[in-house]
Design a protein around this motif. Sequence first.
Motif, mmCIF file in Angstrom:
data_model
loop_
_atom_site.group_PDB
_atom_site.id
_atom_site.type_symbol
_atom_site.label_atom_id
_atom_site.label_comp_id
_atom_site.label_asym_id
_atom_site.label_seq_id
_atom_site.Cartn_x
_atom_site.Cartn_y
_atom_site.Cartn_z
ATOM 1 N N VAL B 139 -18.976 6.213 -28.906
ATOM 2 C CA VAL B 139 -18.305 5.016 -28.038
ATOM 3 C C VAL B 139 -19.014 3.543 -28.439
ATOM 4 N N TYR B 142 -18.648 2.692 -31.882
ATOM 5 C CA TYR B 142 -17.187 2.120 -32.107
ATOM 6 C C TYR B 142 -16.932 0.749 -31.711
ATOM 7 N N ALA B 177 -7.547 -1.655 -39.881
ATOM 8 C CA ALA B 177 -6.474 -0.479 -40.053
ATOM 9 C C ALA B 177 -7.434 0.790 -40.437
ATOM 10 N N ILE B 180 -8.906 2.847 -37.225
ATOM 11 C CA ILE B 180 -8.119 3.243 -35.812
ATOM 12 C C ILE B 180 -8.104 4.618 -35.986
ATOM 13 N N LEU B 181 -7.916 5.104 -37.134
ATOM 14 C CA LEU B 181 -7.888 6.666 -37.336
ATOM 15 C C LEU B 181 -9.571 7.268 -36.883
ATOM 16 N N LEU B 183 -11.169 6.088 -34.349
ATOM 17 C CA LEU B 183 -11.101 6.331 -33.126
ATOM 18 C C LEU B 183 -10.333 7.415 -32.516
ATOM 19 N N VAL B 184 -9.419 7.792 -33.208
ATOM 20 C CA VAL B 184 -8.772 8.909 -32.825
ATOM 21 C C VAL B 184 -9.621 10.139 -33.162
ATOM 22 N N ILE B 187 -12.244 10.264 -30.419
ATOM 23 C CA ILE B 187 -11.419 11.052 -29.344
ATOM 24 C C ILE B 187 -11.357 12.538 -29.219
ATOM 25 N N ALA B 188 -11.098 12.894 -30.398
ATOM 26 C CA ALA B 188 -11.089 14.315 -30.812
ATOM 27 C C ALA B 188 -12.082 15.079 -30.520
ATOM 28 N N TYR B 190 -14.734 14.076 -29.097
ATOM 29 C CA TYR B 190 -15.269 13.987 -27.594
ATOM 30 C C TYR B 190 -14.634 14.796 -26.832
ATOM 31 N N LEU B 191 -13.356 14.971 -26.905
ATOM 32 C CA LEU B 191 -12.818 16.115 -26.336
ATOM 33 C C LEU B 191 -13.077 17.490 -26.480
#
Lengths: 471, 505
Positions: B139, B142, B177, B180-181, B183-184, B187-188, B190-191
């Motif tokens: 993070v 990012y 642009a 942004i993916l 970032l997704v 997050i994925a 991280y989860l």
Amino acid sequence: MAILPELALIAGALAFFALSLCKTLDSTQVKNSAVLFGFITLISAIISYNQQATMFYGSYEIDMYSQLFKLIIGFALCVVLIFGQNLKGIDESIRPEYYIFLFLSGLGLMMLVSAVELITLFVSLELSSFALYLLVPMRDDRTGVRQQMEAGIKYILFGVLATGFMLFGMSYLFGLTGSTYIKDIVPALESISSQPAVFFAVLMVLGGFFYKLAVFPMHFWVPDIYEGASNETTGFIATVPKLGAVALLIRFMTLPTGQPELLVNLFIVLALCSMFYGNLCALVQKDIKRMLGFSGISHAGFILLGLLTMQAGGYATAIYYITGYVLMNLACFLVISNVSVHGENLKIDDLNGLHKRQPVLAFVLAVSLFALGGIPPMVGFMGKFMLLTGALKLGHLTLVIAAAFNTAIAIYYYLSVVKAAYTADSEERENVEVNSLIKATGVVLVLLILLMGTLPSKFVAIADTAVRTIM
Amino acid sequence: MDCLLINEGFPLLSFLIFLPLAGAFVLFFFSSESFARLWTLAVTTLAALATLPLISGFDTTTAKYQFAEAHTWIPQLNINYIVGVDGISILLVILTTFIMPLCVLASWKYIKTRVTAFMFCLLIMETSMLGVFMSLDFVLFYVLWEFMLIPMYMLIAIWGGPRKIYASIKFFLYTLAGSILLLVAIIALYLKNGSCFIPDMMWQNYSTTFQILVFLAFFLAFAIKVPMFPFHTWLPAAHVEAPTAGSVILASVLLKMGTYGMLRFCLPITPEATFALAPYILWLSIAGIIYGGFTALAQNDMKKLIAYSSVGHMGFVTLGIFVLNTRGVEGAIIQMINHGVTTGALFLCVGMIYERTHSRELSVAQGCGKYMPWYATFLVIFSLSSFGFPGTNSFIGEFLIIAGAFEFNKTLALASIPGAVLAAAYMLRMLQKVVYGTENNPDQSHLKDLSVREIAVLTPFLIFVFWIGLGPQPFMDIIHVSVANLLDQLHGWQQAQDVAAVFLQ
């Protein structure tokens, strides 16, 4: 003591009522007392932050949740009063009346976040709404086409429609449970939650708050009212009522509907529609207030991402996000209100060369727009990150990807404003003079935007505890 | 956390990250232009000097992250402030800190308007660039990766050339642009792991689909930053319009972030997808090398020429990374540094001509070698370096990469050779025109040769060109252990997968 901020607002409204009776008005006096009462409200909200009480036969709850919101509302109101102190768009003779209704609207919102009984809640909501309905047409008739009247009428018609929905939903809730107290409604609903009527009742109540928050499809009022109302009024409408809406949406999300999946799916659809509609429409706007209006619709979609998790963590993130959103929008409207020379609407081109005409305001504008666009390390990014994390945790991958794409769409129109302020030539536009209090407020907002973005843990923890007190 | 060598003493990395930021903050209060110039030079020089203990204290025998610092940042989400450097990142950190004071010097006279704001942008740029290379929390990475867009956008949009608005917005939108993916994906990941600590995410057994998706999200973000063909279209526009310092930062540091990201994230986090998709990326790199070469050959604008040559050079770097052997990867890292040195220097050279003639057209600069002997000397050396002349730095990098490619696949290696030839062709064409020109050159007698300041700016680049070119061993030593460790783990992981597959049958 527990309702000190409310009392402060009432005192403010009454004081301005007395002032409005004066034959001769000193406009500096009106201005200064407005700012003074703004500070008094903020300070009283800080003082009563740790209070806890249940009042008025249990219909009025003072707890950490309500006090947190009151603090934010008090702060936002104070900021609006400071940056709108010149009230350029309002005729001098009706300024005391303007302030009466502004304070009453703030009062309604503060009561709203404490209300835990349907009738109290409704009365508070209407107090704040009706005051706002009057603020919109108070703008002086500069354009000659009575734009503010059109906006006022639209606002009241859409508003009443939304209220109607909500009242209808509330009547169902009362009919189903026999009580108007939320704490009685929750257990009563649980036993009958298989009935479709419960779902519709909750949905209709939520719809009323969607209107305040400007969620698709209750967003139609936004662009015209933003454009028609004076810059200061729009600054208020765009920020403070949304806090109340989120506070109440969270309260009502805790009601059992028996159809949580259906509700979540509905929220997903609404969130997606809000984001795409808001962002795509904002792309083509020339008027900066209209643009911010549409951007507000898309941000409302983001807030739904937090609500649809149906968990305390998600609600806390939603509070974090709306607070950040309020800060960013206040900063934008601070700039708009003060760059506008006579209170007229601003085209994006009117901000050309702002860095030369007023460097501090240009900086405030740039930071808040990048924050709205979700660029780190500002609060907009952190909020988005946490919302997306929460939504992805529940497996809404498509929604998260669509939301992420919206960030990329949105940055274009925010960037076009930054571009105007920082790279375009000022073309003989006049320098902007603002007093140091307004500048200082702008700097404070920027600092808060940056601080909340870089060190979010403290605030999220507070919001989380606050949410858990009502669940 | 055992992969960190925690730094107990002076927090050197944090100092490096926050020093420029603090320096930028000072500019809010003291905004006179001459002060801003001197102050920024002082701050960036101090940062460059502060990297010296980093080099001397760097342990070349371990692949662990050194000088590491770990602090809690957002405990709710288990996001921490963790920084550290290893063999892959340390050279890039040093490159960044050394280039910044030179950028300040190069902008000394070039930037005439809003000097303080310019210096402010340079300083916060340095903070975010250093942070990107040092951060070990995804993070944090990012945040800095995205934040960098703002100062870079400002650099192009305010102090750029005639089409600055178009170029800056294109740059901003394209890169945003792309990420942004990312970032997704973050997050994925991280989860899945419950932590944003990058080493924790490596070498995990993610499912194939998950790996492919994450890899693609990474790849899109990094390939745009590199930029790889066909995602390169923002680069010529941004390079051409940016002021000299902006071009140098863009070429020397920003482009490296893409390839750094591939090494740091794609390979260890998604090894299976890397093996599966590497062939496509390799051929994309070849396409970039050839395409960049041909396009550069056709340019009449010097900045555009060098911008397209960057596409080709960075194609070599991605080629080196995805052949997945020691020679290739080491060559890629060395080539990243080389490209930073050489292309940065070339952009500075073009900037110096531009300051004199106010044009970047080759035809306007024709034949200036006669009146600017010092300039011509520098330009010749950097151009030779650019196409990998033996004895210069790029020779080492390209040689290693092509050797690695031969080890991997002969057809592939042969396909990259025309790129090297093309590089010679377009660089020599530029050299011939600028230094000698034709019979009817424009009158260049009014041109002044380089000043002492300009020579001082170019000389450090010159030193590195020959240092890496003639004695690359110290640089190789620094990166070797980390690269070997990365590749050992990668191939070990692959073998483990193969064994598992045999058992399953």
